[in-house]
Design a protein around this motif. Structure first.
Motif: not given
Length: 350
Positions: A108-124
């Motif tokens: 769960q914490p790893l999945v939430r990390a994909f919302n971090w601004p540094e990567i959220s627009t590039r990867v899902t």
């Protein structure tokens, strides 16, 4: 805006077969350029070394990145996000990213990390794949239900309460988009049917539960799920733990101290079959959860890979030994805290 790069998170308890599943995926990638992020628990990068040199231009050694500074779900800011940024900054980015968590990681914490601004627009997050050792769960280990706890109690008087292992198992099931029940060749038909049915009942609606042997599943089954899991956290909440990105580090903890690992270095092996039997007896005698590593075999040019979960051991020759590689065996031993390291090392040296 270009499409986001899909990432698949592969989670599961120690020895469930995550590395074997990924190895098969790489061998049958159908031309996809796949980058790997491997989070190991232990001092010897066995899983990463197994997956490096996967023999195809779609996945080179440079495409395998190892995170060994701690459990990936607890080192999101320090390790995971910067690693993702490096991958995304490449001139030719990968078609797909596969992340193998350690057996102790909460997804769960790893999945939430994909919302971090540094990567959220590039990867899902294309999907979370939880790999289950079907034989172990059927035997009542690492499963959260009354019958499993009763069986554990029957075997060990100390197991009179819910263990961290069962809590981790529950959280990995709760986050899954697909549950791969591995090692079903070790189950009879009734056991397999009962386990698949139970996992379907325990998981979220729409989660696929599929049987597998040696992780052999088509790439099209594992990849391309388009779950966008980072935008769908409501039903994936931790069953027993509640991590939040703004929590203090002291609160971001889920019983990692209950586990330990160490490396045993031995001379080259003379008889692989006898050595496997020795490892198996040592595991039984010292309640070792997981053992994995490599060995040189006397008179053989190939490297022997050894992976064990409980007393069950898999061995195979994976590649030629390099000229500068020492002819020795190096094994990672993983278990709950309190392992008798000296006794285990003596037993493996017998």
């Amino acid at each position: 805006m270009p499409a986001k790069i899909p990432a698949t998170i592969v989670t599961g308890f120690l020895g469930s077969g995550k590395t074997t599943l990924i190895r098969h995926l790489l061998a049958n990638a159908d031309g996809r350029r796949i980058a790997l992020i491997i989070n190991e628990f232990g001092d010897l990068g066995v899983d990463g070394d197994i997956l490096k040199g996967c023999g195809d231009e779609t996945c080179t050694d440079d495409d395998v990145m190892e995170l060994s500074n701690g459990c990936i779900c607890c080192t999101v800011a320090e390790d995971f996000v910067p690693t993702m940024q490096k991958l995304l900054a490449r001139g030719t980015p990968p078609d797909h990213i596969v992340i193998e968590t350690s057996g102790l990681a909460l997804p769960q914490p790893l999945v939430r990390a994909f919302n971090w601004p540094e990567i959220s627009t590039r990867v899902t997050v294309d999907g979370v794949v939880t790999v289950v050792d079907g034989k172990a769960v059927t035997e009542g280990r690492f499963a959260h239900d009354t019958a499993a706890v009763d069986r554990q109690r029957a075997m060990d008087d100390n197991l009179d309460h819910e263990t961290p292992l069962s809590e981790l198992f529950d959280d990995q099931i709760a986050c899954a988009d697909m549950i791969v029940v591995n090692k079903t060749d070790l189950l009879d038909e009734a056991e397999k049917t009962d386990l698949l049915s139970k996992l379907e009942t325990d998981s979220r609606a729409g989660v696929h539960v599929v049987p597998a042997v040696m992780g052999r599943l088509p790439a099209d089954v594992l990849l391309g799920r388009s779950a966008a899991a980072e935008s769908d956290m409501e039903g994936r909440h931790e069953v027993h733990h509640h991590h939040h990105d703004d929590e203090d580090d002291d609160d971001h903890h889920h019983d990692h101290d209950d586990f330990e690992s160490f490396v045993v270095t031995l001379p080259e092996v003379t008889d692989p079959t006898a050595f496997a039997e020795l490892v198996s007896s040592t595991i039984r005698a010292h309640d070792i959860l997981r053992l994995k590593g490599f060995a040189a075999v006397q008179g053989k040019p190939m490297r022997l890979t050894l992976q064990a979960v409980g007393p069950r051991i898999e061995t195979y020759f994976d590649r030629p030994l390099a000229a500068n590689e020492p002819r020795e065996a190096r094994l990672v031993v993983i278990g709950q805290a309190g392992l008798d390291r000296e006794a285990i090392t003596r037993a493996l040296s017998a």
